[in-house]
Design a protein around this motif. Structure first.
Motif, PDB file in Angstrom:
ATOM      1  N   SER A 160       0.801  -1.223   0.000  1.00 51.98           N
ATOM      2  CA  SER A 160       0.000   0.000   0.000  1.00 51.98           C
ATOM      3  C   SER A 160       0.832   1.271   0.000  1.00 51.98           C
ATOM      4  O   SER A 160       0.270   2.369  -0.102  1.00 51.98           O
ATOM      5  N   LYS A 161       2.138   1.149   0.102  1.00 51.70           N
ATOM      6  CA  LYS A 161       2.988   2.324   0.261  1.00 51.70           C
ATOM      7  C   LYS A 161       3.852   2.594  -0.971  1.00 51.70           C
ATOM      8  O   LYS A 161       3.975   1.752  -1.854  1.00 51.70           O
ATOM      9  N   ARG A 162       4.446   3.766  -0.982  1.00 47.25           N
ATOM     10  CA  ARG A 162       5.262   4.193  -2.127  1.00 47.25           C
ATOM     11  C   ARG A 162       6.528   3.352  -2.283  1.00 47.25           C
ATOM     12  O   ARG A 162       7.173   3.364  -3.330  1.00 47.25           O
ATOM     13  N   PHE A 163       6.893   2.609  -1.230  1.00 50.19           N
ATOM     14  CA  PHE A 163       8.115   1.814  -1.271  1.00 50.19           C
ATOM     15  C   PHE A 163       7.948   0.532  -2.090  1.00 50.19           C
ATOM     16  O   PHE A 163       8.932  -0.126  -2.412  1.00 50.19           O
ATOM     17  N   TYR A 164       6.709   0.206  -2.404  1.00 50.83           N
ATOM     18  CA  TYR A 164       6.406  -1.077  -3.044  1.00 50.83           C
ATOM     19  C   TYR A 164       6.916  -1.135  -4.476  1.00 50.83           C
ATOM     20  O   TYR A 164       6.727  -0.210  -5.270  1.00 50.83           O
ATOM     21  N   LEU A 165       7.547  -2.250  -4.813  1.00 56.17           N
ATOM     22  CA  LEU A 165       8.045  -2.496  -6.168  1.00 56.17           C
ATOM     23  C   LEU A 165       7.498  -3.849  -6.626  1.00 56.17           C
ATOM     24  O   LEU A 165       8.046  -4.892  -6.268  1.00 56.17           O
ATOM     25  N   PRO A 166       6.407  -3.870  -7.386  1.00 54.10           N
ATOM     26  CA  PRO A 166       5.841  -5.157  -7.801  1.00 54.10           C
ATOM     27  C   PRO A 166       6.818  -6.033  -8.565  1.00 54.10           C
ATOM     28  O   PRO A 166       6.729  -7.258  -8.514  1.00 54.10           O
ATOM     29  N   GLU A 167       7.792  -5.397  -9.261  1.00 53.09           N
ATOM     30  CA  GLU A 167       8.785  -6.182  -9.997  1.00 53.09           C
ATOM     31  C   GLU A 167       9.685  -6.978  -9.051  1.00 53.09           C
ATOM     32  O   GLU A 167      10.300  -7.974  -9.459  1.00 53.09           O
ATOM     33  N   LEU A 168       9.776  -6.510  -7.790  1.00 53.90           N
ATOM     34  CA  LEU A 168      10.658  -7.158  -6.825  1.00 53.90           C
ATOM     35  C   LEU A 168       9.892  -7.842  -5.697  1.00 53.90           C
ATOM     36  O   LEU A 168      10.484  -8.218  -4.684  1.00 53.90           O
ATOM     37  N   GLU A 169       8.589  -7.989  -5.868  1.00 55.14           N
ATOM     38  CA  GLU A 169       7.832  -8.890  -5.010  1.00 55.14           C
ATOM     39  C   GLU A 169       7.781 -10.207  -5.766  1.00 55.14           C
ATOM     40  O   GLU A 169       7.063 -10.349  -6.755  1.00 55.14           O
TER      41      GLU A 169
END
Length: 297
Positions: A160-169
């Motif tokens: 939910s936050k700006r730190f999220y990187l879907p490419e690195l989940e």
């Protein structure tokens, strides 16, 4: 023996223990005493302590080695032996006689393996819920239900936050498209700095029944490469040093990166960092805080 191991390429030792007592052991390696690079991998040095013999413990250690080989993508595994009938009862088939590196005549046996097709993917919508359920289940089984729910909330917050990187989940799925492994690399800052240079690795989860099969290793190392391609310089992780030293992590305090008292770090060695590029941590120092995440306050 040393010469054999110099030529094997890779090698692993498997131990079957009864408390502090050694029950059985075996090795697995790319090459063995029979020198033929077209035959790989090999199981070797299979041994069961005399007081434990007669209970098919060798079969357990063989099965473990076979699973590891299958997870590496091998469809066949070999054993060189002078025994007749010992390994055949575990499904091994005689192939031929060969002379080993010491000049002894050896029977070469093989066994066909069931290769499990596994793949690493970045997060997709269909995996959002299954990955949450995996994380909660793994941490519940490892610790308790409260810990499982806490780590699940952490993943939800990261997303939910700006730190999220879907490419690195990242997830690993098996041949049935079931999520069996999970890691998350999210942007991270030190006192408001370096957010576009640093990543936080958390959490890491592998289906309990499949642990110690290199799943987390493959996910983490895949993440390192992706992160480096995206321009990130270093990764921070909190955890047991024994689980992360082999991935190249070192104590972060050695680089001037320390934990805020609110982190409740068990020991300084439990906060670690890894450079993704040489000199990646040059000039980067500061205090680690999880204040951005409500569930970690």
């Amino acid at each position: 023996l040393g010469d054999v191991y110099k030529r094997q390429g890779w090698g692993e030792l498997y131990l079957l223990m009864d408390g502090e007592n050694l029950v059985s052991f075996a090795t697995s390696s790319g090459q063995d005493a029979v020198r033929d690079e077209s035959l790989t991998p090999w199981i070797g040095f299979v041994y069961t302590a005399p007081e434990y013999r007669g209970h098919r413990h060798a079969g357990k250690i063989l099965t473990h080695a076979e699973v590891q080989a299958a997870n590496r993508g091998y469809s066949k595994i070999y054993i060189a032996t002078d025994h007749v009938g010992l390994y055949e009862k575990y499904g091994y088939v005689y192939q031929e006689n060969r002379i080993d590196c010491w000049g002894s005549d050896q029977r070469v046996l093989y066994k066909n393996l069931e290769v499990k097709m596994r793949s690493i993917n970045s997060m997709e919508e269909k995996y959002l819920l299954p990955s949450l359920e995996l994380v909660e289940t793994v941490f519940t089984e490892h610790s308790d239900a409260e810990e499982g729910k806490l780590v699940r909330r952490l993943v939800e917050e990261i997303r939910s936050k700006r730190f999220y990187l879907p490419e690195l989940e990242l997830i690993m799925v098996d041949e049935n498209d079931e999520v069996i492994g999970y890691v998350n690399f999210a942007r991270f800052h030190l006192e408001g700095r370096y957010e576009n240079e640093l990543l936080l690795l958390s959490p890491v989860a592998v289906k309990t029944q499949l642990q110690r099969q290199h799943i987390s290793k493959e996910l983490i190392e895949y993440g390192f490469e992706r992160a480096k391609e995206m321009g990130y310089k270093a990764v921070i992780v909190e955890g047991n040093p024994m689980n992360y030293r082999s991935r190249g992590f070192v104590t972060s305090a050695d680089y001037g990166i320390t934990a805020h008292e609110s982190v409740g770090l068990p020991a300084p060695e439990c906060l670690m960092v890894k450079e993704l590029v040489p000199g990646g941590l040059d000039g980067i120092k500061g205090v680690v805080s999880y204040a951005d995440y409500d569930c970690l306050r």
